[in-house]
Write a protein that holds these residues in place. Sequence first.
Motif, PDB file in Angstrom:
ATOM      1  N   ARG A   1     -36.445 -19.193 -31.242  1.00  0.00           N
ATOM      2  CA  ARG A   1     -35.479 -19.869 -32.117  1.00  0.00           C
ATOM      3  C   ARG A   1     -34.218 -19.038 -32.284  1.00  0.00           C
ATOM      4  O   ARG A   1     -33.143 -19.558 -32.517  1.00  0.00           O
ATOM      5  N   MET A   2     -34.418 -17.716 -32.245  1.00  0.00           N
ATOM      6  CA  MET A   2     -33.260 -16.844 -32.476  1.00  0.00           C
ATOM      7  C   MET A   2     -32.780 -16.150 -31.202  1.00  0.00           C
ATOM      8  O   MET A   2     -31.607 -15.868 -31.060  1.00  0.00           O
ATOM      9  N   LEU A   3     -33.715 -15.840 -30.339  1.00  0.00           N
ATOM     10  CA  LEU A   3     -33.354 -15.096 -29.132  1.00  0.00           C
ATOM     11  C   LEU A   3     -33.613 -15.945 -27.892  1.00  0.00           C
ATOM     12  O   LEU A   3     -34.589 -16.685 -27.831  1.00  0.00           O
ATOM     13  N   HIS A   4     -32.761 -15.779 -26.921  1.00  0.00           N
ATOM     14  CA  HIS A   4     -32.867 -16.576 -25.699  1.00  0.00           C
ATOM     15  C   HIS A   4     -34.109 -16.168 -24.900  1.00  0.00           C
ATOM     16  O   HIS A   4     -34.612 -15.066 -25.054  1.00  0.00           O
ATOM     17  N   ASP A   5     -34.533 -17.076 -24.020  1.00  0.00           N
ATOM     18  CA  ASP A   5     -35.712 -16.797 -23.186  1.00  0.00           C
ATOM     19  C   ASP A   5     -35.526 -15.570 -22.314  1.00  0.00           C
ATOM     20  O   ASP A   5     -36.503 -15.005 -21.826  1.00  0.00           O
TER      21      ASP A   5
ATOM     22  N   ASP B  31     -30.613  -7.589 -34.958  1.00  0.00           N
ATOM     23  CA  ASP B  31     -29.880  -8.735 -35.523  1.00  0.00           C
ATOM     24  C   ASP B  31     -30.843  -9.807 -36.022  1.00  0.00           C
ATOM     25  O   ASP B  31     -30.653 -10.367 -37.099  1.00  0.00           O
ATOM     26  N   ALA B  32     -31.853 -10.095 -35.199  1.00  0.00           N
ATOM     27  CA  ALA B  32     -32.765 -11.198 -35.530  1.00  0.00           C
ATOM     28  C   ALA B  32     -33.693 -10.801 -36.681  1.00  0.00           C
ATOM     29  O   ALA B  32     -33.975 -11.621 -37.561  1.00  0.00           O
TER      30      ALA B  32
ATOM     31  N   ARG C 187     -30.273  -6.778 -30.256  1.00  0.00           N
ATOM     32  CA  ARG C 187     -30.441  -8.182 -30.652  1.00  0.00           C
ATOM     33  C   ARG C 187     -31.672  -8.351 -31.541  1.00  0.00           C
ATOM     34  O   ARG C 187     -31.694  -9.189 -32.427  1.00  0.00           O
TER      35      ARG C 187
ATOM     36  N   ARG D  53     -32.818 -11.618 -40.150  1.00  0.00           N
ATOM     37  CA  ARG D  53     -32.800 -13.026 -40.554  1.00  0.00           C
ATOM     38  C   ARG D  53     -34.200 -13.581 -40.778  1.00  0.00           C
ATOM     39  O   ARG D  53     -34.356 -14.764 -41.028  1.00  0.00           O
TER      40      ARG D  53
END
Lengths: 410, 352
Positions: free
Chosen positions: B43-47, B85-86, B82, B89
């Motif tokens: 949901r927050m980080l790309h595959d 960052d995630a 990253r 949240r």
Amino acid sequence: MLQQYFGELETGLLSAIRGSDGLVNPRKLYSLEVARLGKRLCSGTSPVAWCGITAPFDLLHSMGVTSSFVEFVGALLAVTGVAGAFIDTADQAGYSSDGCSYHRAVMGAASQGLMPEPAFLVGATNPCSGGLAAIECLARHYSRPLTVLHIPQDESGGNVAYLAQQIRVLAGFVTAHTGLPLDRDRLREAIENTNRTRAAMCEMYALAQRVPSPATSKDLSNFGVVLPLFLGSEAAVELACAYRDEFARRCAASPTTKKRETFRLMWIQNRIQFRQDLEKLLENEYKAVIVVDELNDVTWDEIDPEEPFEGLARRSISIPFNGTMERRVEHLQKLAREYRIDGAVSPCNWGCRQGTGARGLIQAGLEEIGVPVLNLEVDCVDDRKYTEGQVRTRVEAFVEMLHGRSSPWN
Amino acid sequence: MAVPPADFIGFACAYTPLPVIAAAGGAPYRVLPMTESPDQAGRMLHDNICPHVKRILDRAIDRDLPELRGMVFVNSCDAMRRLYDAWRRVDGAAPSVLIDLPPTADESAVAFFAGEIERLARTVESWCGRTIDRSKLSKAVEQHNVLCDRVDALTRRVEAGTLEGGWSRLQAALNLAATTPFDAALKHLDGLLGEAPADRRRASDPPIFLFGNVLPDPDAHALFEACGARIVGEDMCTGSRTFTRIDSDSTEDSCRLLAASLLRRPRCARTFDASDPGRMSQDVLDAVKRSGAKGAICHTVKFCDPYLVRLPLVREALQREGYPLLVLEGDCTLRSMGQHRTRIEAFAEMLR
Ligand code: SF4
Ligand code: SF4
């Protein structure tokens, strides 16, 4: 191959510019500078440095070095439609197909002897770990000296002084490996040119923010990421002024451009580098204009020509890809407000952990202020992975959704 | 062994200055990417972000963690940045800090990293409500080094084939030592060291050097052995790399010493020597030779740029000297390793 390409490009552009009766499209001047840089890189007349994206190109320029970030070559290979072959070469040599194709194309080109041999290399930790690793591998490949700039995440504590000192050391490193001294007068002149370029860019971006915007989707494509390569030169000043003047002229000429601007879009990160019709599709069929790119902004202050290293350090730290995602999202939100953006497009370059990695966070950050994001799944360099039909379907659905919403700025 | 309660402070990278956490009375807890939590990180980080990072995030989202006073991230790569960052949240996630890590180990980099360690110390103090002074930090370094010595001794026994359970048991012990307060970890390691020597040598299986980043599942090591690959040495980020000694010198500034020790110990792919680009390939080659292996297996988590970009150089260096290399990309699950079974068997067979 590259030298011939740039030579022909320069000749073609020069004749088009001569035939344009004084009303030169600044995009042509931009392309001319790209061609000239490419030619210089290939000509062997001055030492070449392959660098990371955030290297201080104006400093290197003032020392007589022709320098570029390696991704510039990756993008050029994509524009000329040959990146795929070089990516295959890199993959055969063991580079992972999950890596950034800018770097894979460059590694393939280097292994085939296509890239001009550098005198030295300058890696940088910003923006991405993949880029730094690629520079290290190139230094090994060419057996040429390497230095690395560690760009801190923000300006806190002694971070600016730390980076400024590294840039000073870089100047000494250049002298040690090329014999070219750092001439304070030439550096001052370069920094003054950088500041003049900056001033013109600020005015030009302010004009681009107008509704309707004088900028078309193509005008400033890649501008913010490529312009730093020309910083320090007179050519950069002229280029920025040409854009500013052309935008001022367009603003004064007519407000009828409004017709082509039903939606104002922001492009996140880098454009798709190979030839495709997305921008045309957006503009012609949906009246959706890309009026700003994420990197088309001035995030740094004027540099004091008497204390250049601190200013250069601040500039490298200020780049939106550096630091936390909050900082990047805040910057995107700021652009969205300034340009009154209706929606944003993120190409999600496969292989980019730095940018694409956090796409969910970027999307959430922009949606917070009412700006929806279209996430495409493309590889910005490898055209073989591009499926036009799929992109068209996604774009159509996005524009349809935009029609159903009111502007976040009304 | 159940994890006893403590003031846990999470960490995710082997470059974390663990003694700083211990000096504030905290217990370092490595958030390993081992979990049954559902995959929600997407949901927050790309595959395309490494599964190491995504599984850590899954654990935070699913609250599959002991209570943490804080979480320390190190800016080792894009993916870690990253993750930081995630993490912030995630509802209910522990407070966190990101300390920056230079890519090289020259003097100015060491000084910078020392400053970051100092900043970490202030943060950890606020999380634990205790101050760190020089003597507490020295004691924490001492204790850390005690653990390192035990891990080293245990590794020697595994290499010699005299520890029942071999690499797999060593990995379980390393996982425990990275997630348990000092006393309990020491007791466990001492217990293993006190066991009577076993005879696990299987001289007929080809000797292999294992290197790479994140592979904490002890069953993965058992799988290598079951496939006929006899591991004779390793250099993994979830292996011995977390437990490398910190220099102790009472005359030097403690943060500087920590910084220098961490940056100058055997490097993983994300740290390098700018004066000798591509040095990693020589380091791996030297380690393979020292271990007496006939070939090497690199296990790297998918999408890990620091490793994947440098592997072609490593392969070239090994091949030049006649050492085959097998690269396995995984997602931190045993399932992904299982898919490589045939390749590992074929590789071991080839080396016979
Ligand atoms: S696209 Fe991403 S990974 Fe590739 S060069 Fe740019 S920042 Fe680096
Ligand atoms: S496995 Fe690689 S990409 Fe993932 S956190 Fe570690 S170094 Fe970064």
